[in-house]
Scaffold this motif. Structure first.
Motif, mmCIF file in Angstrom:
data_model
loop_
_atom_site.group_PDB
_atom_site.id
_atom_site.type_symbol
_atom_site.label_atom_id
_atom_site.label_comp_id
_atom_site.label_asym_id
_atom_site.label_seq_id
_atom_site.Cartn_x
_atom_site.Cartn_y
_atom_site.Cartn_z
ATOM 1 N N THR A 275 -41.690 69.593 26.721
ATOM 2 C CA THR A 275 -41.963 68.377 27.246
ATOM 3 C C THR A 275 -41.082 67.581 28.156
ATOM 4 O O THR A 275 -41.126 66.852 28.901
ATOM 5 C CB THR A 275 -42.248 67.365 26.252
ATOM 6 N N ARG A 276 -39.854 68.323 27.901
ATOM 7 C CA ARG A 276 -38.507 67.818 28.937
ATOM 8 C C ARG A 276 -37.944 68.848 29.931
ATOM 9 O O ARG A 276 -37.580 69.997 29.072
ATOM 10 C CB ARG A 276 -37.573 67.088 28.217
ATOM 11 N N LEU A 277 -37.625 68.571 31.006
ATOM 12 C CA LEU A 277 -36.847 69.630 31.839
ATOM 13 C C LEU A 277 -35.438 68.951 32.047
ATOM 14 O O LEU A 277 -35.602 67.617 32.803
ATOM 15 C CB LEU A 277 -37.637 70.067 32.893
ATOM 16 N N TYR A 278 -34.362 69.520 32.092
ATOM 17 C CA TYR A 278 -33.138 68.941 32.263
ATOM 18 C C TYR A 278 -32.628 69.575 33.527
ATOM 19 O O TYR A 278 -32.447 70.936 33.594
ATOM 20 C CB TYR A 278 -32.372 68.945 31.271
ATOM 21 N N ALA A 279 -32.250 69.280 34.426
ATOM 22 C CA ALA A 279 -31.413 69.614 35.776
ATOM 23 C C ALA A 279 -30.056 69.232 36.035
ATOM 24 O O ALA A 279 -29.836 67.897 35.968
ATOM 25 C CB ALA A 279 -32.351 69.284 37.051
ATOM 26 N N ALA A 280 -29.025 70.142 36.411
ATOM 27 C CA ALA A 280 -27.868 69.696 36.423
ATOM 28 C C ALA A 280 -27.768 69.393 38.098
ATOM 29 O O ALA A 280 -28.019 70.558 38.750
ATOM 30 C CB ALA A 280 -26.781 70.755 36.056
ATOM 31 N N GLN A 281 -26.848 68.534 38.092
ATOM 32 C CA GLN A 281 -26.506 68.262 39.866
ATOM 33 C C GLN A 281 -25.486 69.271 40.505
ATOM 34 O O GLN A 281 -24.733 69.957 39.558
ATOM 35 C CB GLN A 281 -25.981 66.881 39.932
ATOM 36 N N ARG A 282 -25.615 69.367 41.619
ATOM 37 C CA ARG A 282 -24.674 70.292 42.378
ATOM 38 C C ARG A 282 -23.160 69.745 41.823
ATOM 39 O O ARG A 282 -23.065 68.711 42.161
ATOM 40 C CB ARG A 282 -24.904 70.529 43.805
ATOM 41 N N ALA A 283 -22.309 70.545 41.540
ATOM 42 C CA ALA A 283 -21.076 70.277 40.953
ATOM 43 C C ALA A 283 -20.279 69.170 41.733
ATOM 44 O O ALA A 283 -19.896 68.003 41.401
ATOM 45 C CB ALA A 283 -20.068 71.406 40.761
ATOM 46 N N PHE A 284 -20.252 69.524 43.201
ATOM 47 C CA PHE A 284 -19.238 68.690 44.139
ATOM 48 C C PHE A 284 -20.180 67.493 44.857
ATOM 49 O O PHE A 284 -19.356 66.861 45.516
ATOM 50 C CB PHE A 284 -18.788 69.591 45.437
ATOM 51 N N ASP A 285 -21.420 67.304 44.088
ATOM 52 C CA ASP A 285 -22.002 66.288 44.679
ATOM 53 C C ASP A 285 -21.729 65.116 43.692
ATOM 54 O O ASP A 285 -22.467 64.018 43.624
ATOM 55 C CB ASP A 285 -23.465 66.352 44.727
ATOM 56 N N GLY A 286 -21.185 65.158 42.466
ATOM 57 C CA GLY A 286 -20.874 64.206 41.537
ATOM 58 C C GLY A 286 -21.060 64.626 40.009
ATOM 59 O O GLY A 286 -20.507 65.853 39.940
ATOM 60 N N GLY A 287 -21.403 63.727 39.291
ATOM 61 C CA GLY A 287 -21.408 64.365 37.744
ATOM 62 C C GLY A 287 -22.673 63.647 37.191
ATOM 63 O O GLY A 287 -22.639 62.705 36.334
ATOM 64 N N PHE A 290 -30.196 65.176 35.362
ATOM 65 C CA PHE A 290 -31.631 64.642 35.404
ATOM 66 C C PHE A 290 -32.457 64.939 34.016
ATOM 67 O O PHE A 290 -32.582 66.082 34.092
ATOM 68 C CB PHE A 290 -32.113 64.894 36.628
ATOM 69 N N GLU A 291 -33.193 63.776 33.598
ATOM 70 C CA GLU A 291 -34.096 64.262 32.647
ATOM 71 C C GLU A 291 -35.534 64.139 33.229
ATOM 72 O O GLU A 291 -35.606 63.023 33.592
ATOM 73 C CB GLU A 291 -34.131 63.389 31.406
ATOM 74 N N ILE A 292 -36.378 65.187 33.323
ATOM 75 C CA ILE A 292 -37.656 65.042 34.066
ATOM 76 C C ILE A 292 -38.728 65.254 33.283
ATOM 77 O O ILE A 292 -38.851 65.954 32.103
ATOM 78 C CB ILE A 292 -37.518 66.201 35.026
ATOM 79 N N GLU A 293 -39.968 64.652 33.351
ATOM 80 C CA GLU A 293 -41.387 64.962 32.613
ATOM 81 C C GLU A 293 -41.746 65.912 33.573
ATOM 82 O O GLU A 293 -42.257 65.836 34.839
ATOM 83 C CB GLU A 293 -41.930 63.698 32.682
ATOM 84 N N PRO A 294 -42.228 67.108 33.016
ATOM 85 C CA PRO A 294 -42.399 68.477 34.049
ATOM 86 C C PRO A 294 -43.882 68.254 34.627
ATOM 87 O O PRO A 294 -43.982 68.891 35.848
ATOM 88 C CB PRO A 294 -42.323 69.595 33.239
ATOM 89 N N ASN A 295 -44.682 67.774 33.698
ATOM 90 C CA ASN A 295 -45.888 67.744 34.124
ATOM 91 C C ASN A 295 -46.444 66.994 35.502
ATOM 92 O O ASN A 295 -47.246 67.382 36.396
ATOM 93 C CB ASN A 295 -47.181 67.451 33.036
ATOM 94 N N GLY A 296 -46.002 65.757 35.380
ATOM 95 C CA GLY A 296 -45.998 64.902 36.609
ATOM 96 C C GLY A 296 -44.664 64.987 37.499
ATOM 97 O O GLY A 296 -44.727 64.538 38.722
ATOM 98 N N LEU A 297 -43.877 65.878 37.173
ATOM 99 C CA LEU A 297 -42.536 65.881 37.933
ATOM 100 C C LEU A 297 -41.740 64.699 38.327
ATOM 101 O O LEU A 297 -41.828 64.200 39.295
ATOM 102 C CB LEU A 297 -42.742 66.822 39.174
ATOM 103 N N THR A 298 -41.794 63.883 37.287
ATOM 104 C CA THR A 298 -41.144 62.424 37.202
ATOM 105 C C THR A 298 -39.829 62.394 36.729
ATOM 106 O O THR A 298 -39.526 62.973 35.637
ATOM 107 C CB THR A 298 -41.916 61.382 36.707
ATOM 108 N N LEU A 299 -38.903 61.698 37.321
ATOM 109 C CA LEU A 299 -37.572 61.453 36.717
ATOM 110 C C LEU A 299 -37.509 60.377 35.784
ATOM 111 O O LEU A 299 -38.212 59.160 35.896
ATOM 112 C CB LEU A 299 -36.663 60.948 37.933
#
Length: 417
Positions: A275-287, A290-299
């Protein structure tokens, strides 16, 4: 003349006193042994909890207690998981494999006691070192014993028999194939590629034929991270300039785009019920993660983790998110409260790949500076450091052989077991 009423009054008083004494409540008669009959027996196993290495032993003892006193009894011993720990007729426990087992001592049909045994298998060691060109980068396990390695330098994906350490075939998978994921039944893998308009390919694991190819964008953008639903009909692609794109693989249609302020989707992780998808940011873009609801693809939420995050893994109970920090260490994030609760030390390690073994015995960090570090997921204690050289990348786990695949851009694949 003296009154003659004194004697009757005295008589009445004595009579009342006698009645009062006879009607005073005295309670039920005391019956010896009545309390004893109401107390249940209990079986106590000692020690109540123990941690062993594979091959280790521990003698357990059992007592039948009644009314605070030990009673004579014969016990029958059993294990809830003989593949983890066995127990003899006398209560001697032997650790067999990693995991937890409940040891039960039974005195009768209704009286029993238990002890919990944790078995930690030995930390992984280098089992095979396999030369492979093309700068091995991504890895995945499609079914027990079957691994896959992405080779951006040669534009191919190679199949690996993990038990024998043998490469069994290769196929083209786009200009620069990087990360790989597999569907639940192991029939297909999904491979994303640099230099291909967010290209993702569906490959049949039996025939090595490409079944579908989809472009997540109409512009020349690099795809980096990839994950999918269990059936594999829907794929999530992380694009290096920011968005995460949801693609229907059967038709190639884009089902949604989540635009983020900075590049994300470099590493993905699902919660247990998807029910939740977690995505890590590109390392050199910061820290951030993101926690995402996958069905609606919402942050839903942003975790400001810092540390230049790379690989991410949830704890066994899903309450914590482990984040491999390229700046060093493993960040431990409280998911419910959106707050950091710890940071595990990883000496001399610029973290990239991250893997928690399914038995929760080890948290394995692949370090860009040529080492692999093995930690205790519960405490963060450093268990083992393996010098592998080169640049380790995406880690994956094979439940069939209890092996960890470590593709290395230096030109090889290490199997840890």
């Amino acid at each position: 003349m003296r009154p003659r009423v004194c004697i009757p009054i005295a008589t009445i008083c004595l009579t009342l006193l006698a009645c009062s004494q006879q009607s005073e409540p005295t309670g039920p008669p005391r019956i010896e042994g009545a309390v004893t009959a109401m107390v249940d027996k209990a079986v106590v196993v000692s020690p109540g909890e123990v941690t062993l290495q594979v091959g280790g032993t521990q003698q357990l003892s059992a007592q039948l207690i009644q009314n605070g006193q030990q009673k004579k009894a014969a016990f029958t011993w059993s294990s809830s998981a003989p593949s983890v720990a066995t127990v003899s007729a006398t209560g001697l426990v032997t650790a067999v494999g990693g995991g937890d087992a409940t040891i039960t001592a039974t005195a009768s049909r209704t009286q029993s006691g238990t002890a919990l045994v944790h078995v930690r298998r030995p930390p992984p060691q280098l089992a095979a070192h396999l030369g492979l060109g093309g700068g091995p980068f991504g890895s995945a396990v499609s079914s027990p014993g079957v691994g896959w390695i992405g080779q951006p330098g040669s534009g191919t994906v190679t199949k690996l028999d993990i038990a024998s350490g043998t490469f069994t075939g290769s196929t083209g998978a786009g200009p620069l194939p990087v990360q790989i994921s597999a569907n639940a039944d192991g029939s297909r893998i999904y491979v994303v590629s640099f230099f291909g308009n967010g290209m993702v390919s569906s490959i049949n694991t039996g025939t090595l034929a490409t079944e579908n190819t989809a472009s997540a964008t109409t512009d020349p953008q690099d795809a980096y991270g990839v994950t999918n639903t269990p059936a594999g009909d829907t794929v999530f692609v992380g694009i290096t300039n920011g968005p995460i794109i949801k693609v229907a693989m059967q038709t190639g249609a884009v089902q949604g785009t989540l635009n983020l302020p900075t590049a994300a989707g470099y590493h993905f992780e699902w919660n247990s019920n998807r029910t939740r998808l977690y995505a890590a940011q590109r390392a050199f873009d910061g820290g951030r993660v993101f926690e995402i609801e996958p069905n609606g693809l919402t942050l839903l939420r942003t975790f400001e983790t810092g540390g230049s995050p790379q690989g991410i893994q949830l704890s066994a109970d899903g309450s914590k998110l482990f984040v491999a920090a390229q700046d060093g260490g493993v960040i431990v994030w409280d998911v419910a409260n959106n707050a950091q609760i710890a940071r595990y030390d990883t000496p001399s390690c610029n973290g990239y790949g991250l893997l928690r073994t399914p038995d929760n015995a080890f948290l394995v960090v692949g370090c860009l500076n040529g080492v692999v570090e093995v930690l205790d997921p519960s405490t963060g204690a450093l268990i083992e450091t393996l010098s592998v050289g080169g640049t380790p990348r995406e880690l994956s786990y094979d439940p069939g052989t209890q092996s960890i695949l470590v593709p290395n851009e230096g030109g090889w694949v290490d199997i840890l077991r």
